[in-house]
Scaffold this motif. Structure first.
Motif, PDB file in Angstrom:
ATOM      1  N   PHE A   1       0.814  -1.212   0.000  1.00 27.45           N
ATOM      2  CA  PHE A   1       0.000   0.000   0.000  1.00 27.45           C
ATOM      3  C   PHE A   1       0.851   1.267   0.000  1.00 27.45           C
ATOM      4  N   GLY A   2       1.984   1.234   0.730  1.00 31.32           N
ATOM      5  CA  GLY A   2       2.704   2.482   0.989  1.00 31.32           C
ATOM      6  C   GLY A   2       3.964   2.688   0.166  1.00 31.32           C
ATOM      7  N   GLY A   3       4.447   1.634  -0.496  1.00 26.67           N
ATOM      8  CA  GLY A   3       5.655   1.762  -1.310  1.00 26.67           C
ATOM      9  C   GLY A   3       6.923   1.611  -0.485  1.00 26.67           C
ATOM     10  N   ASP A   4       8.018   2.093  -1.036  1.00 20.89           N
ATOM     11  CA  ASP A   4       9.319   1.886  -0.384  1.00 20.89           C
ATOM     12  C   ASP A   4       9.447   2.727   0.874  1.00 20.89           C
ATOM     13  N   ILE A   5      10.348   2.266   1.736  1.00 26.90           N
ATOM     14  CA  ILE A   5      10.433   2.804   3.093  1.00 26.90           C
ATOM     15  C   ILE A   5      11.733   3.569   3.280  1.00 26.90           C
ATOM     16  N   ALA A   6      11.609   4.749   3.911  1.00 26.39           N
ATOM     17  CA  ALA A   6      12.802   5.553   4.198  1.00 26.39           C
ATOM     18  C   ALA A   6      13.379   5.193   5.558  1.00 26.39           C
ATOM     19  N   GLN A   7      12.504   4.973   6.540  1.00 29.53           N
ATOM     20  CA  GLN A   7      12.997   4.796   7.910  1.00 29.53           C
ATOM     21  C   GLN A   7      11.962   4.075   8.765  1.00 29.53           C
ATOM     22  N   VAL A   8      12.454   3.271   9.706  1.00 28.96           N
ATOM     23  CA  VAL A   8      11.572   2.568  10.649  1.00 28.96           C
ATOM     24  C   VAL A   8      12.045   2.868  12.068  1.00 28.96           C
ATOM     25  N   SER A   9      11.109   3.256  12.945  1.00 27.27           N
ATOM     26  CA  SER A   9      11.422   3.412  14.378  1.00 27.27           C
ATOM     27  C   SER A   9      10.582   2.385  15.124  1.00 27.27           C
ATOM     28  N   ALA A  10      11.214   1.518  15.884  1.00 26.53           N
ATOM     29  CA  ALA A  10      10.460   0.398  16.462  1.00 26.53           C
ATOM     30  C   ALA A  10      10.847   0.140  17.912  1.00 26.53           C
ATOM     31  N   VAL A  11       9.906  -0.413  18.653  1.00 29.23           N
ATOM     32  CA  VAL A  11      10.210  -0.935  19.992  1.00 29.23           C
ATOM     33  C   VAL A  11       9.690  -2.365  20.068  1.00 29.23           C
ATOM     34  N   GLN A  12      10.420  -3.178  20.845  1.00 28.47           N
ATOM     35  CA  GLN A  12      10.037  -4.574  21.012  1.00 28.47           C
ATOM     36  C   GLN A  12       9.915  -4.875  22.504  1.00 28.47           C
ATOM     37  N   ARG A  13       9.042  -5.819  22.837  1.00 28.92           N
ATOM     38  CA  ARG A  13       8.926  -6.314  24.203  1.00 28.92           C
ATOM     39  C   ARG A  13       8.915  -7.840  24.163  1.00 28.92           C
ATOM     40  N   LYS A  14       9.321  -8.453  25.274  1.00 25.50           N
ATOM     41  CA  LYS A  14       9.244  -9.924  25.415  1.00 25.50           C
ATOM     42  C   LYS A  14       8.270 -10.189  26.552  1.00 25.50           C
ATOM     43  N   VAL A  15       7.076 -10.726  26.198  1.00 26.36           N
ATOM     44  CA  VAL A  15       6.006 -10.870  27.193  1.00 26.36           C
ATOM     45  C   VAL A  15       5.839 -12.321  27.636  1.00 26.36           C
ATOM     46  N   GLY A  16       5.621 -13.223  26.659  1.00 21.27           N
ATOM     47  CA  GLY A  16       5.285 -14.588  27.049  1.00 21.27           C
ATOM     48  C   GLY A  16       6.045 -15.673  26.316  1.00 21.27           C
ATOM     49  N   LEU A  17       6.819 -15.323  25.305  1.00 22.59           N
ATOM     50  CA  LEU A  17       7.542 -16.316  24.516  1.00 22.59           C
ATOM     51  C   LEU A  17       9.039 -16.234  24.828  1.00 22.59           C
ATOM     52  N   PRO A  18       9.830 -17.217  24.394  1.00 20.49           N
ATOM     53  CA  PRO A  18      11.281 -17.174  24.677  1.00 20.49           C
ATOM     54  C   PRO A  18      12.024 -16.068  23.931  1.00 20.49           C
ATOM     55  N   VAL A  19      11.370 -15.423  22.987  1.00 16.64           N
ATOM     56  CA  VAL A  19      12.007 -14.348  22.197  1.00 16.64           C
ATOM     57  C   VAL A  19      11.081 -13.137  22.211  1.00 16.64           C
ATOM     58  N   PRO A  20      11.554 -11.956  21.780  1.00 19.60           N
ATOM     59  CA  PRO A  20      10.653 -10.807  21.686  1.00 19.60           C
ATOM     60  C   PRO A  20       9.373 -11.173  20.936  1.00 19.60           C
ATOM     61  N   ASP A  21       8.236 -10.737  21.478  1.00 19.68           N
ATOM     62  CA  ASP A  21       6.950 -11.185  20.930  1.00 19.68           C
ATOM     63  C   ASP A  21       5.915 -10.070  20.844  1.00 19.68           C
TER      64      ASP A  21
END
Ligand SMILES: NC(=O)c1ccc[n+]([C@@H]2O[C@H](COP(=O)([O-])OP(=O)(O)OC[C@H]3O[C@@H](n4cnc5c(N)ncnc54)[C@H](O)[C@@H]3O)[C@@H](O)[C@H]2O)c1
Length: 338
Positions: free
Chosen positions: A190-210
């Protein structure tokens, strides 16, 4: 090189998803399935009987030595896709590759490089781009102006995958790449190519960030939002896309009708149409586009995902998940302390 229809297709990997692709190839006038191949002799024999295909092989080497096909569908287990696809790209065979082409971005980059070096046409099975409801909804939305925002939810209950013997821990750990890629790829659709991504991750219930939350700047200036919780029940793949004057909203699932809304107008709904109603949605469209490219000898066109395109989507996933930190190729998660 041009190929006269019907395009002769060999199918490698004959279990679960092959049972959805083969009926499509047999329903389309532009293709025929001439051979099946699987290292599991029982699987290939069962599929040969079910779909009436005479020629079977239990190794890619023997299939390639036979060689009487124009194109190949690589539908093998997730961890085998990249190596098998590479054999066909090296041989110059037009190749349909189920997603993810590599579970790691470096593997998909390797495939893209081989396809480029050998001049081999390939496409990746990101079939949500070809859902007839979504395609019609996107066309109608774009008639109202440029996309200014894209929001995609890719929530899934991934916990049970860790206990499912069909999925190695490496695949469960990288479920965003193995499956959520379907919904998240729609961000770029829908949006085309990407210039930049700002992200946060959390690990709640799985052995890896989820739990993943990302803000995406598109090169167009539009804004994107990617949200994926993988630790709890009630998942779902959904989108909402806006121009300045209209909103396209997916149904409760991507298979349900999507709706275009505009102020002071009746909402317009778009449902699955044609072969999407009786076969796996998106499979007829993605195969028709691939087969057209095989027949004409031309490259596939948007929205067909090329390997380069798949690399861009996987680079976006790397930024959303931060997976290069917690699940790098050289240190698979199965070897890491949880
Ligand atoms: N587009 C979609 O909606 C969708 C849905 C499910 C799966 N998939 C993708 O399809 C692919 C296959 O998934 P599946 O669920 O059918 O997997 P599966 O494990 O059920 O079947 C894969 C088959 O590949 C065979 N195989 C493995 N290594 C092989 C090799 N080296 N040579 C020949 N055969 C080999 C296995 O014996 C098995 O029969 C995966 O990439 C998966 O991500 C896509």
């Amino acid at each position: 090189m041009r190929v006269e229809p019907p395009v002769r297709c060999a199918v490698v990997g004959t279990k679960n998803i092959a049972g959805k692709h083969i009926p499509v190839l047999q329903a389309l006038p532009e293709s025929t399935v001439v051979a099946l191949c699987d290292i599991d002799a029982q699987a290939v024999s069962t599929a040969a009987h079910e779909f009436g295909v005479d020629k079977t092989f239990t190794s890619v080497e023997s299939l390639q030595a036979w060689g009487q096909y124009d194109a190949v569908y690589v539908l093998v287990s997730v961890l085998a896709v990249a190596d098998i696809a590479e054999l066909f790209l090296q041989a110059g065979t037009p190749t349909f590759i189920e997603k993810p082409p590599g579970l790691y971005t470096v593997d998909t980059e390797r495939l893209a490089a081989v396809a480029n070096e050998t001049g081999t046409m390939a496409t990746v099975g990101l079939n949500r781009r070809f859902y007839s409801n979504t395609m019609a909804g996107r066309d109608a939305l774009l008639e109202t102006g440029e996309v200014v925002s894209v929001t995609v939810h890719a929530d899934e209950d991934v916990g049970p995958k860790w206990d499912d013997p069909r999925f190695p821990p490496e695949v469960a750990a990288r479920w965003v790449y193995a499956n959520s890629i379907h919904a998240l790829d729609l961000i770029r659709y829908f949006g085309g190519d990407i210039a930049q991504v700002s992200a946060v991750q959390r690990k709640v219930g799985l052995p890896v960030p989820d739990s993943f939350s990302a803000i995406i700047d598109f090169e167009s200036g539009a804004i994107g939002r990617a949200l994926a919780d993988h630790f709890a029940q009630r998942g779902g793949h959904r989108y909402q896309v806006r121009t300045a004057t209209a909103t396209l909203t997916s149904g409760h699932t991507l298979e349900d009708s999507c709706t275009l809304t505009r102020r002071n107008r009746e909402p317009v709904q778009f449902s699955l149409t044609g072969l999407d109603r009786r076969l796996k949605p998106g499979f007829p469209g993605e195969s028709k586009a691939f087969l057209r490219a095989v027949q004409t000898g031309n490259p596939v066109e948007f929205p067909s995902p090329t390997l380069v395109d798949a690399v861009k989507t996987m680079q976006m996933l790397d930024a959303i998940t931060g997976a290069n930190e917690w699940s790098p190729k050289s240190n698979p998660v199965s070897q890491q302390p949880s």
